[in-house]
Structures are given as C-alpha cells and as structure tokens.
Design an enzyme around this catalytic site. Structure first.
Site, PDB file in Angstrom:
ATOM      1  N   ASN A  97      34.716 -31.109  41.261  1.00 28.18           N
ATOM      2  CA  ASN A  97      36.160 -29.842  40.171  1.00 28.18           C
ATOM      3  C   ASN A  97      35.154 -28.682  39.721  1.00 28.18           C
ATOM      4  O   ASN A  97      35.541 -27.734  39.915  1.00 28.18           O
ATOM      5  CB  ASN A  97      36.552 -30.715  39.087  1.00 28.18           C
ATOM      6  CG  ASN A  97      35.668 -31.237  38.371  1.00 28.18           C
ATOM      7  OD1 ASN A  97      34.689 -31.430  38.526  1.00 28.18           O
ATOM      8  ND2 ASN A  97      35.448 -31.231  36.686  1.00 28.18           N
TER       9      ASN A  97
ATOM     10  N   SER B 131      35.661 -39.854  37.349  1.00 28.07           N
ATOM     11  CA  SER B 131      37.030 -41.016  36.544  1.00 28.07           C
ATOM     12  C   SER B 131      36.337 -42.032  35.816  1.00 28.07           C
ATOM     13  O   SER B 131      35.255 -42.492  36.334  1.00 28.07           O
ATOM     14  CB  SER B 131      37.853 -41.257  38.040  1.00 28.07           C
ATOM     15  OG  SER B 131      37.342 -42.137  38.805  1.00 28.07           O
ATOM     16  N   THR B 132      37.527 -42.156  35.023  1.00 23.00           N
ATOM     17  CA  THR B 132      36.510 -43.322  33.757  1.00 23.00           C
ATOM     18  C   THR B 132      36.524 -44.482  34.675  1.00 23.00           C
ATOM     19  O   THR B 132      35.836 -45.310  34.671  1.00 23.00           O
ATOM     20  CB  THR B 132      37.535 -42.786  32.971  1.00 23.00           C
ATOM     21  OG1 THR B 132      37.682 -41.922  32.098  1.00 23.00           O
ATOM     22  CG2 THR B 132      36.850 -44.613  31.902  1.00 23.00           C
TER      23      THR B 132
ATOM     24  N   GLU C  29      30.118 -38.912  32.602  1.00 21.81           N
ATOM     25  CA  GLU C  29      30.523 -37.789  32.111  1.00 21.81           C
ATOM     26  C   GLU C  29      32.155 -38.155  32.306  1.00 21.81           C
ATOM     27  O   GLU C  29      32.714 -38.178  33.439  1.00 21.81           O
ATOM     28  CB  GLU C  29      29.856 -36.119  32.332  1.00 21.81           C
ATOM     29  CG  GLU C  29      30.880 -35.093  31.397  1.00 21.81           C
ATOM     30  CD  GLU C  29      32.266 -34.800  31.584  1.00 21.81           C
ATOM     31  OE1 GLU C  29      32.994 -35.344  30.872  1.00 21.81           O
ATOM     32  OE2 GLU C  29      31.870 -34.458  33.122  1.00 21.81           O
TER      33      GLU C  29
ATOM     34  N   CYS D 143      38.036 -31.121  33.140  1.00 20.03           N
ATOM     35  CA  CYS D 143      37.757 -32.761  32.285  1.00 20.03           C
ATOM     36  C   CYS D 143      38.163 -32.378  30.473  1.00 20.03           C
ATOM     37  O   CYS D 143      38.461 -32.831  29.737  1.00 20.03           O
ATOM     38  CB  CYS D 143      36.825 -33.734  32.342  1.00 20.03           C
ATOM     39  SG  CYS D 143      35.094 -32.440  32.323  1.00 20.03           S
TER      40      CYS D 143
ATOM     41  N   GLU E  13      24.601 -34.981  27.823  1.00 18.91           N
ATOM     42  CA  GLU E  13      23.723 -33.907  28.835  1.00 18.91           C
ATOM     43  C   GLU E  13      23.832 -32.516  28.144  1.00 18.91           C
ATOM     44  O   GLU E  13      24.259 -32.371  27.459  1.00 18.91           O
ATOM     45  CB  GLU E  13      24.767 -33.512  29.716  1.00 18.91           C
ATOM     46  CG  GLU E  13      24.553 -35.430  30.522  1.00 18.91           C
ATOM     47  CD  GLU E  13      26.110 -35.023  31.925  1.00 18.91           C
ATOM     48  OE1 GLU E  13      24.475 -34.814  33.278  1.00 18.91           O
ATOM     49  OE2 GLU E  13      26.752 -34.764  32.528  1.00 18.91           O
TER      50      GLU E  13
END
Length: 456
Positions: A134, A211-212, A232, A266, A435
């Site tokens: 993304n 993705s989680t 993240e 996100c 981060e």
C-alpha cells in the site's frame, strides 16, 4: 522452494502487465544473508561520521530521482502522482533524519557503587524488512533507514505486487556509495522468500507491515527463534466529530481521511463517529464533498483517488458493500483496472462487518453517538488501535478523549498520523513496537552493560 519462479507486476489502473521480476528462493535468501553479514561487520566498524555521510549521499541521490521513482510508483501501485512524489520525498527525508542520529546513538553512564557503569548500544546485525504494497517506498524506508543508521545490514523483501521502486532504491544506494551487500532487495513470494527471511538464523530482527493475520504468523515463527520483531498491522480508525467542532472543516476534511490511497491505508478513518446533535448538518456537508472527489488516471495531476491494487482487493472491498446498502456514492471509471467508487455507508449496526473489520478500500461507515463516553465506547469497539481523529473546539475534551481512545496515534482537528520525527505504532491487534521518531535507531540495537571497578 529452490525452483526458479517469476512475479508479474500489473498496472492497477489498466490491469496490464508492466514488468516481470525474478522471485527469490530460499537459497537466494541464504546467499543474501551471507553477503549482508560480511558487509555489516565493516559497516559497523566504520566511523559514525562516515556512515552518516554515506546515508546523506543516499538521500541526495534519491532526491535527484524523485520524479522517476514517483512515476514508477504510479505505474506499479496506482498511486496518484502527487502522493507518489510525497512518498519518494519521504524516503529522502527519512534517510536524512536517520543520518542525523548516527553520531547521537549514545549509551548512558549509570551511578553505581565501587566503579563506573556504562551502557553501549550495538547493532543487531542483519535486519529483514518485509514491506507492504500500500505504501511501498515510505514504509520500507521506516525500517531500512534507521536500521542502516544504527550500523546494521538490511535485506528488504517488497510486496509481490510492488517490487519495482524497491529494486530501484537498491540501485540508487549503490550509486550513492553504500557498500555491496549492505542493502539488498529480494522480491519474492511471502511463502517462499518471506518465510526464508523470517526463519533464517542469520537474521536478527524482522520488521513487518501488513495484515494482522500474517503478522501473527511471523510473530510465532520469530518466537520459536527468540528473534526480535516489530509489527505494524491493521487498523479501523475512528474519526470522532463533536457538535462543538467546526463542522464545515470536519466535513471538508473527512473524504480524504479515508479515500487517500483509495482507502488502502491502515490509518484510514473509516469509522466516522458524529455526535447526534450535529449528525444531520454533517451529512448535508459530507455528501457533496464525497461526490466531488476526482477518481481517475493516477498520472493526471488533478486526480485525487486512483484504483485499488488488484482484482482480489477489489473483490474483497465489494463484499462489504451490498448494492442496496444506503449511503453516499461517488463515481469511478468503468472498464479495465481495479476501480471502486468512494462510498459512505449509513444505517448500519455498530457491530456490522463494515463497521468493525478492516475493509482496506474507499469505504467508510457513519455512526451517531450521544456524548463523550459513548464516543469513546464506539471508538474502542474494534480489535484494532492504530490511529484516529478528534474534532472539537474544547481542549479539555480533546485531551480526555485522547486518553480514552485506545490507539497509538491520534490527531486533534487533523487527520495527520505519520511524521518521520514522531513515534508510530498501534495498540492491541494493530501491532507491536514503535517505528519512526527520535528513538527509531535504538529499536535496531542491543544494549550492552559494562561495569568498571575503581576500587584499589
């Protein structure tokens, strides 16, 4: 897998193949780790000023190629040209910012009895960065820049759909004078190159954005090897609008809070929470603002929103929006490409899938709330906790709600989430670690404690 394979890169705006890239195998990863370990030893031993100088030269080289990188991002990711220029510029800025930390990466002197106690921050070694599709350039740089600045080598695995800008950045690093093997890019499938990078004993830390679901898998594999990890992950961020806010400003800012990058963010504010007494006025203002968003050719300077990244992502987004769902619809091109119109859904239950799950597309849900407590309850009614916005003229309310919302990054009367100079990360299912910001380099170091006795 040791068999050679290829990745096809598509232009999301046309669905045409624009490049074919050789995919990395487990053997390729192993060879890259060997090169990285050798280069890292020399890099860590170099004078801090010399490492900082080379990183600044890398930043300057990126700056000279911003338009080229941006055009490449438009073609492989479907980003608008304005966004793509910002992303390339963010890589430059983060390299500069990280270079400034090289000579300031210091330990501490701790008062103790009987001697002198000091801490030393040492690089971890080889860092594996697994970047998403993304925001291919800037998010890769979030890991690459501070890791290099802290004295590590980096192997970057870009997303399968967006490897081209990463490969070009690796070329620019060599042009700038960074040592061979210090920063390598290995395009490849996550189940092949990604797994090999995560499982390799010579890789000290993994930085993953995605993705989680995949983040949990990576975390489990790292746990088996006691390997450090920064994650993240997903988000379902609220945009909380109180009745005392500047409603006109809040409504005007709302479209791009979830339509930027076609909603593939996100941090996208896809849960619009509006105080009931201001709901009707807010919706009157929001409807024309959504309908006026320009969706089209991402290379056109006037375009505000481009296509989704892939056919699979388009199908996922469609699954959340029944044709009969009430709400506001914008427009999108028809024909080839992965297009979906800006969409705001109304009248849904607070626990509807589109209201609590990460759609990762240009779709938001509007929900009314009664008071502060109700706003905080709705904001936290999701497993994520990455970002969010609070619109109010009351500073006390802004602080109270900020303390109540379980998220790592909040903005008041703004939708800003990410700055390279401030920490970024999530609560709960949105990730692990932080981060960016002034402490970014320390996340890529080991702390060594040294006691020196002064007793006779």
């Amino acid at each position: 897998m040791s068999t050679a394979y290829e990745l096809q890169v598509l232009n999301p705006a046309t669905a045409e193949v624009i490049a074919t890239v050789q995919g990395a195998t487990a053997a390729d990863v192993d060879a890259a780790v060997g090169r990285a370990r050798s280069a890292q030893r020399d890099w860590a031993a170099a004078a801090p000023a010399d490492r900082a100088r080379l990183l600044r030269r890398f930043a300057a080289t990126v700056d000279e190629h911003i338009e080229e990188l941006a055009r490449l991002e438009v073609r492989e990711a479907g980003h608008t040209i304005g966004n793509a220029r910002w992303e390339a510029g963010n890589v430059r800025d983060l390299l500069d910012f990280s270079a400034g930390g090289v000579e300031r990466l210091s330990g501490r002197q701790i008062p103790v009895a009987g001697g002198l106690d000091i801490t030393i921050l040492e690089p971890l070694g080889v860092i594996g960065v697994i970047a998403p599709w993304n925001f291919p350039m800037p998010i890769a740089a979030w890991g690459v820049a501070p890791a290099l600045a802290a004295g590590n080598a980096v192997i970057l695995k870009p997303a399968e759909t967006t490897p081209l800008t990463a490969l070009r950045l690796a070329e620019l690093a060599l042009e700038a004078g960074l040592p061979e093997g210090l920063f390598q890019v290995l395009p490849g499938a996550g189940t092949i190159a990604g797994d090999a990078l995560v499982e390799h004993p010579g890789v000290a830390k993994i930085v993953f954005t995605g993705s989680t679901r995949v983040g949990k898998q990576i975390m489990a594999k790292c746990a088996d090897r006691v390997k450090r990890v920064t994650l993240e992950l997903g988000g379902k961020s609220p945009n909380i609008v109180f009745a005392d806010a500047d409603i006109e400003a809040a409504a005007a800012a709302t479209p791009m809070s979830f339509l930027d990058n076609s909603g593939q963010d996100c941090c996208a504010r896809t849960r619009i929470l509006v105080q009931r007494t201001a709901y009707d006025r807010f919706m009157e203002l929001l409807a024309p603002a959504i309908e006026e968003v320009v969706v089209g050719d991402p290379a056109d300077e006037k375009t505000q929103m481009g296509p989704l990244i892939s056919r699979a992502q388009l199908q996922r987004v469609r699954s959340y929006v029944p044709d009969s769902a009430p709400g506001i619809r914008g427009s999108a091109p028809e024909g080839p490409g992965f297009w979906f119109p800006p969409t705001v859904l109304t009248g849904l239950a607070a626990d509807a899938p589109a209201a609590v799950e990460e759609v990762f597309g240009p779709v938001a849900v509007v929900l009314p709330f009664e008071d502060e407590a109700d706003a905080v309850r709705l904001a936290n009614a999701t497993e994520y906790g990455l970002s969010g916005s609070i619109w109010t003229r009351d500073v006390g309310r802004a602080l109270r709600v900020s303390r109540g919302v379980a998220a790592g990054n909040l903005s008041v009367n703004s939708h800003s989430s990410v700055r390279y100079s401030t920490p970024f990360g999530g609560y709960r299912q949105s990730g692990l670690g932080r981060e960016l910001g002034p402490d970014a380099l320390t996340a890529f170091t080991e702390t060594k404690n040294v006691f020196i006795s002064t007793e006779a």
